[in-house]
Structure formats: C-alpha cells, structure tokens
Design a protein around this motif. Sequence first.
Motif, PDB file in Angstrom:
ATOM      1  N   LYS A 209      -6.499   0.808 -10.927  1.00  0.00           N
ATOM      2  CA  LYS A 209      -5.652   1.565  -9.981  1.00  0.00           C
ATOM      3  C   LYS A 209      -4.348   0.821  -9.696  1.00  0.00           C
ATOM      4  CE  LYS A 209      -7.822   5.334  -9.172  1.00  0.00           C
ATOM      5  NZ  LYS A 209      -7.263   6.637  -9.572  1.00  0.00           N
ATOM      6  N   VAL A 210      -4.436  -0.485  -9.570  1.00  0.00           N
ATOM      7  CA  VAL A 210      -3.215  -1.271  -9.345  1.00  0.00           C
ATOM      8  C   VAL A 210      -2.273  -1.071 -10.542  1.00  0.00           C
ATOM      9  CG1 VAL A 210      -2.273  -3.617  -9.156  1.00  0.00           C
ATOM     10  CG2 VAL A 210      -4.352  -2.996  -7.885  1.00  0.00           C
ATOM     11  N   ARG A 211      -2.844  -1.172 -11.742  1.00  0.00           N
ATOM     12  CA  ARG A 211      -2.017  -1.027 -12.954  1.00  0.00           C
ATOM     13  C   ARG A 211      -1.402   0.364 -13.023  1.00  0.00           C
ATOM     14  NH1 ARG A 211      -6.319  -4.217 -16.920  1.00  0.00           N
ATOM     15  NH2 ARG A 211      -5.940  -6.256 -15.971  1.00  0.00           N
ATOM     16  N   VAL A 220       4.902  -1.985  -4.239  1.00  0.00           N
ATOM     17  CA  VAL A 220       3.980  -2.720  -3.382  1.00  0.00           C
ATOM     18  C   VAL A 220       2.619  -2.034  -3.504  1.00  0.00           C
ATOM     19  CG1 VAL A 220       4.766  -1.306  -1.410  1.00  0.00           C
ATOM     20  CG2 VAL A 220       3.621  -3.411  -0.948  1.00  0.00           C
ATOM     21  N   ILE A 221       1.543  -2.769  -3.265  1.00  0.00           N
ATOM     22  CA  ILE A 221       0.204  -2.173  -3.340  1.00  0.00           C
ATOM     23  C   ILE A 221      -0.367  -2.054  -1.928  1.00  0.00           C
ATOM     24  CG2 ILE A 221      -2.167  -2.470  -4.203  1.00  0.00           C
ATOM     25  CD1 ILE A 221      -0.088  -1.795  -6.436  1.00  0.00           C
ATOM     26  N   LYS A 222      -0.904  -0.864  -1.624  1.00  0.00           N
ATOM     27  CA  LYS A 222      -1.541  -0.641  -0.323  1.00  0.00           C
ATOM     28  C   LYS A 222      -3.007  -0.310  -0.572  1.00  0.00           C
ATOM     29  CE  LYS A 222      -2.454   1.266   3.851  1.00  0.00           C
ATOM     30  NZ  LYS A 222      -1.988   2.564   4.296  1.00  0.00           N
ATOM     31  N   PHE A 223      -3.896  -0.935   0.196  1.00  0.00           N
ATOM     32  CA  PHE A 223      -5.302  -0.533   0.080  1.00  0.00           C
ATOM     33  C   PHE A 223      -5.958  -0.512   1.449  1.00  0.00           C
ATOM     34  CE2 PHE A 223      -5.924  -5.146   0.000  1.00  0.00           C
ATOM     35  CZ  PHE A 223      -7.137  -5.335   0.642  1.00  0.00           C
ATOM     36  N   CYS A 224      -7.123   0.128   1.513  1.00  0.00           N
ATOM     37  CA  CYS A 224      -7.852   0.254   2.771  1.00  0.00           C
ATOM     38  C   CYS A 224      -9.048  -0.688   2.752  1.00  0.00           C
ATOM     39  CB  CYS A 224      -8.315   1.695   2.963  1.00  0.00           C
ATOM     40  SG  CYS A 224      -6.943   2.775   3.358  1.00  0.00           S
ATOM     41  N   ALA A 253      -2.327  -7.546  -8.441  1.00  0.00           N
ATOM     42  CA  ALA A 253      -1.000  -7.194  -7.895  1.00  0.00           C
ATOM     43  C   ALA A 253      -0.064  -8.400  -7.949  1.00  0.00           C
ATOM     44  CB  ALA A 253      -1.140  -6.691  -6.462  1.00  0.00           C
ATOM     45  N   HIS A 254      -0.570  -9.551  -7.544  1.00  0.00           N
ATOM     46  CA  HIS A 254       0.275 -10.753  -7.526  1.00  0.00           C
ATOM     47  C   HIS A 254       0.668 -11.176  -8.943  1.00  0.00           C
ATOM     48  CE1 HIS A 254      -0.856 -12.126  -3.156  1.00  0.00           C
ATOM     49  NE2 HIS A 254      -0.070 -11.074  -3.189  1.00  0.00           N
TER      50      HIS A 254
END
Length: 441
Positions: A209-211, A220-224, A253-254
């Motif tokens: 999903k990040v990719r 930027v990546i947002k997650f719950c 992500a990093h």
Amino acid sequence: MPRLSKYTFTSITPRTGLATAACALMLALLAPSQVLADSLVIKADALVDVTNNKVLSAPLVIVENNIIQFVGKQGTQAIPSDATVLDLTGHTLLPGLMDMHVHLTSDANLHGYRRLKVSTPRSAITGVKNAQSTLMAGFTTVRNVGAPGYADVALRDAINEGDVLGPRMYVSGPAIGVTGGHCDNNLLPFAYNAQSEGIADGPWAVRTKVRQNIKYGADVIKFCATGGVLSKGTKVGAQQFSFEEMQALVTEAHLRGLTVAAHAHGTSGIKDAIRAGVDSIEHASFLDDETIALAKKMGTYLSMDIYVTEYILGEGEKAGILEESLAKERTVGKRQRDNFTKAFNAGVKMVFGSDAGVYPHGDNARQLSRMVRFGMSPMQAIQSATIHPATLLGKDQLIGSISNGKLADIIAVKGDVMQDLSLLENIQVVIKDGVIVKHQQ
Ligand code: ARG
C-alpha cells in the motif's frame, strides 16, 4: 497584460464564492512568468519573527521573483524603483500559516451515512472550494492526510499548475489501515462488500500500500494505528495495526524518503507508532507520562486537534455524525486537551493540526486561541503553525518564516495579534508564492 502581484482583490472573503471564483479565473488566465518578474515591497507595523522569537517593529520586506531578499527595519534599505509597494500600516505580518492535518476533499456537512453518496470526482470538486477557503483564511500550506481516489493528488497538482487557487499541499492519498479499522468504511453490511482503498493486513500488504500510494503521487504516508471517533464500530482507545505492521510501513516509507503520520488516540497504539519511528502522531488523545517521555526522546511531533471537539459536540448531530461517535467524543475531548497541556509542558514537539474537513474549512485558525488557553504562549502557538510544520515536512529551507531566501508566503492581520490570537480568524492579506491573493481593506 497587467502584472498579477499588482492586483489587490478587495472584495474577497473566505465565503464569497463568486468573487473568489472570479479571482481564481483571473489567476488562471495570467501568465505566471509575469508575476515572477516583479519586486514586491511590503511595509507594516510589526513582523512576527518566528525563528528568533521576537516581534520586529516597522518592518520592510522586499521580495523578488518570489524569494524574500530583505527583512529589516524601514529606512535601512533602498526600495527598488520598479517595485510594487504594499503599504500595510496598521497590520502585523506573519509567515503563511500551516495546518498539518486537513481533509480538503471532505465536506463538514456530510458526516456518517451522508458521506456514502459522495463520489471521488465530486469530492475533488469540493476540494477546489475548500482549497480556496483555506488559502483565504491565511493557510498557505497544508498537509492533507487521507483522501479516497487520490483526489488530493489531483487537487495538489491543479493548484501547482495554476488551474485553481489553493494552499501548497502535501498529500497522502488513501489512508492505510486494517480491515474494519478507523481507516476502513464500516457503514454497510457484509453484502455490500465495501472496503476503503487503503486497507491492508500484514507487513507485506502494508508495504504494498505504501508503494502504491507513492506510485500515484503521495508526498507523505498516513495510517491508522488505533480506532477513532468518527468511524463506525471502532473502539477509540484500541490499537489496530500491530507493531510489526507499523514497523514495516514506516521502514518502507522512510526508505523512499517520505514522512509518516499516524492517527492514534489510544495509549498502546501511540507508543507502538512512536517506537516504529513515525514522524507525527495525530490526535494523541490518551497520552500517559511514559508515552510523553517516549515522544520527547524520539523527537516525534504531536499534532493535537484540540478545537474540533467543540464543533463535534456542538454541531455534529446536525452534520450527520453518528450517535456512537458523539458518545466517543465525550470521552476524548477533555482528556486530549489535558494531555495537550502535559505534553507541551514536558517539551514534546508540537505542530498545528486541525482536522478541518470534520469542521468547516476556513475556520482552521480557531484552534490557535485554544492552544494558548491550554498552555502555549501566542508566539509558541504561531510557531506550531509555521516553522515547526515546515521542519516536520523537511521544507524549512523554503517556507515557515519570513526570512531571506525563503518563498514569499506572507499574511497580514490588523491589530495586536500577540495579545489576541483570535485575530488570526480574520486575515486581511494573503500572499502566496509572491502573489497577493487576498487584500481586504
Ligand atoms: N478524525 C478524528 C477521529 O475520528 C477526529 C477526532 C476528533 N476529536 C478530538 N477530540 N480531537 O478520530
């Protein structure tokens, strides 16, 4: 053709739709190169210097080609003969404000089941309106943390390409979350097979999903990490992603050079997200002493939306918020505000994040006076909405203060703002990228 930076749009206010639309159209029709050739000189009564913790009186600012070339006292520097002079006597200048938690493509009137009728294209059009209101309210930069269908990417690109008027946007695309979690759509029964776009279970699924978000334009990546207030059927304090999943997500992500924002209310979810290395915790409601110490040690920013509780409990029912969410909010609001004070006093890094979209866009600045009520000085609250977000985004060389070499994102407000931050709820002048986009007498 007239030069854009010489325009003063006297009739524009956040909700004068037609005037704003006309202004956007003019902006779209004019060639940006003509704007950039100008030099703009601004005079005012005061300037809030967020990097040196002081207020400069009788300031002069010189901008050339959208880059700030001089900041100092009036009378100490010659004014270029071809410059447009913007005389803002009676005003205080501040860096353009920055909000690290917005949902520009969301309509604050469409909560709960009402949201189901909104298509992605419709939400993008809503975003155009909200981007304008946000910019007119003095927010020249936002981080948009969660939007279906990459509508946020489209909006960011349309703004950057000059098609529509709005703040500088850093966007996440769909928020990543577990099946049935806060970032999923849990409103419909099984037969509808409804699932939000960012749903992934397991470390590798999460990395995919990040990719995917990066592939389609996320900055930027947002997650719950935990349950939430406004989602159906989630426990606000309960952790959702496991530590392993969070670690995989953050590592991925990093690796790709993106920062990570974690929605987290509950204590164990906040802790695991910090340990996994996230850059900011959103909401951060149920902090305890150990978690505060951990955030401080790891240098994690907290983005605590301490105004929105007033809107949810006051207007939420009318806006379609579910009763179960109102009940959750009654348990969250006060604890979040108490913990805001504790965390700030302990020296944890804080950024301004409002969750506008839950409440009307353009009202973002209402949170600033609450930040002062719950412990910050006016200067600290302004820093949390300017230089600190710029640092979180890794853009502090470009934006976040009125300093030599930075982009000209500048706002002006009448009156003694350092005595009363609620003055920032009504911004008279907004300059973004060296262009005057609002000038109200
Ligand atoms: N989007 C957040 C959630 O649903 C809003 C939380 C609002 N409440 C608060 N007190 N900050 O969880």
